[in-house]
Write an enzyme that holds these catalytic residues in place. Structure first.
Site, PDB file in Angstrom:
ATOM      1  N   LYS A 239       0.422   5.621   7.927  1.00 36.80           N
ATOM      2  CA  LYS A 239       1.054   5.848   6.829  1.00 36.80           C
ATOM      3  C   LYS A 239      -0.203   5.864   5.721  1.00 36.80           C
ATOM      4  CE  LYS A 239       1.899   2.557   4.631  1.00 36.80           C
ATOM      5  NZ  LYS A 239       1.419   1.533   3.510  1.00 36.80           N
TER       6      LYS A 239
ATOM      7  N   SER B 159       0.883  -1.001  -0.013  1.00 34.96           N
ATOM      8  CA  SER B 159      -0.031   0.083   0.168  1.00 34.96           C
ATOM      9  C   SER B 159       1.107   1.357  -0.075  1.00 34.96           C
ATOM     10  CB  SER B 159      -0.777   0.060   1.256  1.00 34.96           C
ATOM     11  OG  SER B 159      -1.755  -1.073   1.119  1.00 34.96           O
TER      12      SER B 159
ATOM     13  N   LYS C 235      -7.309   1.707  -2.723  1.00 41.22           N
ATOM     14  CA  LYS C 235      -6.766   1.428  -1.289  1.00 41.22           C
ATOM     15  C   LYS C 235      -7.002   2.554  -0.304  1.00 41.22           C
ATOM     16  CE  LYS C 235      -5.198  -1.211   2.298  1.00 41.22           C
ATOM     17  NZ  LYS C 235      -4.053  -2.102   2.160  1.00 41.22           N
TER      18      LYS C 235
END
Length: 291
Positions: free
Chosen positions: A239, A96, A171
């Site tokens: 993140k 990701s 995502k």
């Protein structure tokens, strides 16, 4: 069956690589943590001493790494994947990362004759263990179809969502929703318990109605028990929330709820909970009410 080089054997990657071995693929794996490589060998995979050894002779290379800098280094570096593989190899990044990093890798791959997909996943550690992940893939349709048999050994919901970088954008949307739902479940728990209502019974009712969701299904028991063993760490979700906010800025849209939830995740990390499961956002919500 394919000859697969698998780079990144962490919480998710280790189970994914093992599932590919069980499906009959020849999987050679590498990780900077030697114990992770040993676990793959115990599962029937082939250990590699370095990145070059993992991708030597591979038809497909899969990367499953923490963040954009690691993926860029492993793929684009002077001793990276693109420098080591032959033209025609299919490179599938299942990390990701930022959409722009995925597009940069796709451009570099095309220059070397390497086909590239960005295919991040959702489903957490249990999804990786059970090969029930959701896979959102960006890239050329023909490359997606070539990768489909591998994806089917890893997940259940497998969708080609668009061009290079599109998988990462989907995502990001997934991660902002997951964090938002965790935040709301946390608030529901705090409200129920502060009001003297049994949390388990209250959440049981919520799970059966319109408020039902996968977070309640998978994490309500551990959240009520305040058990936060990592399936997906706060550090990684922090993140991902940064990627979501950066993507919103790039697209010129406002995501106000995402901004608030990102601050809850950031607070959890700042309070030292980065290594805990992302459901530890509950600890921040409790602290706000001095619970």
């Amino acid at each position: 069956m394919s000859r697969i080089g698998f780079i990144g054997l962490g919480i998710m990657g280790s189970h994914m690589a093992a599932n590919l071995v069980r499906a009959g693929h020849s999987v050679t794996g590498y990780d900077v943590v030697p114990a992770a490589v040993d676990r793959l060998a115990q599962a029937g995979g082939k250990p590699a001493a370095d990145l070059a050894g993992a991708v030597d002779g591979a038809e497909v290379v899969i990367t499953m790494l923490p963040d954009s800098p690691q993926v860029a280094e492993v793929v684009l570096g002077p001793n990276g994947v693109l420098a080591a593989v032959r033209p025609g190899v299919l490179l599938i990044d299942m990390s990701s990362i930022a959409p722009e990093t995925s597009r940069e890798i796709a451009t570099a791959g095309a220059e070397r004759g390497v086909r590239v997909l960005d295919a991040p996943v959702s489903g957490g550690e249990q999804g990786a263990i059970k090969a029930s992940l959701s896979i959102m893939a960006g890239g050329d349709a023909a490359d997606f179809e070539a990768a489909r048999p591998i994806f089917e050994d890893l997940g259940r919901t497998i969708v080609h969502v668009g061009g290079h970088g599109a998988g990462q954008t989907v995502k990001a949307a997934n991660q902002l929703m997951v964090a938002g739902i965790i935040g709301l479940v946390s608030e529901a728990i705090v409200l129920l318990e502060a009001s003297g209502v049994d949390g388990e019974r209250g959440l049981e009712v919520l799970a059966g109605g319109l408020a039902g969701n996968r977070i309640l299904d998978l994490k309500s028991t551990t959240m009520l028990a305040r058990r936060f063993e990592p399936g997906f760490r706060i550090d990684l979700h922090h993140k991902d929330m940064g990627i979501a906010l950066a993507s919103a800025r790039a697209a010129g849209v406002a995501l106000p709820l995402t901004g608030v939830v990102a601050q809850l995740v950031a607070a959890a990390r700042a309070q030292g909970h980065g290594s805990l499961d992302h459901s530890a956002v509950l600890k921040v919500v409790e602290q706000l009410s001095a619970r």
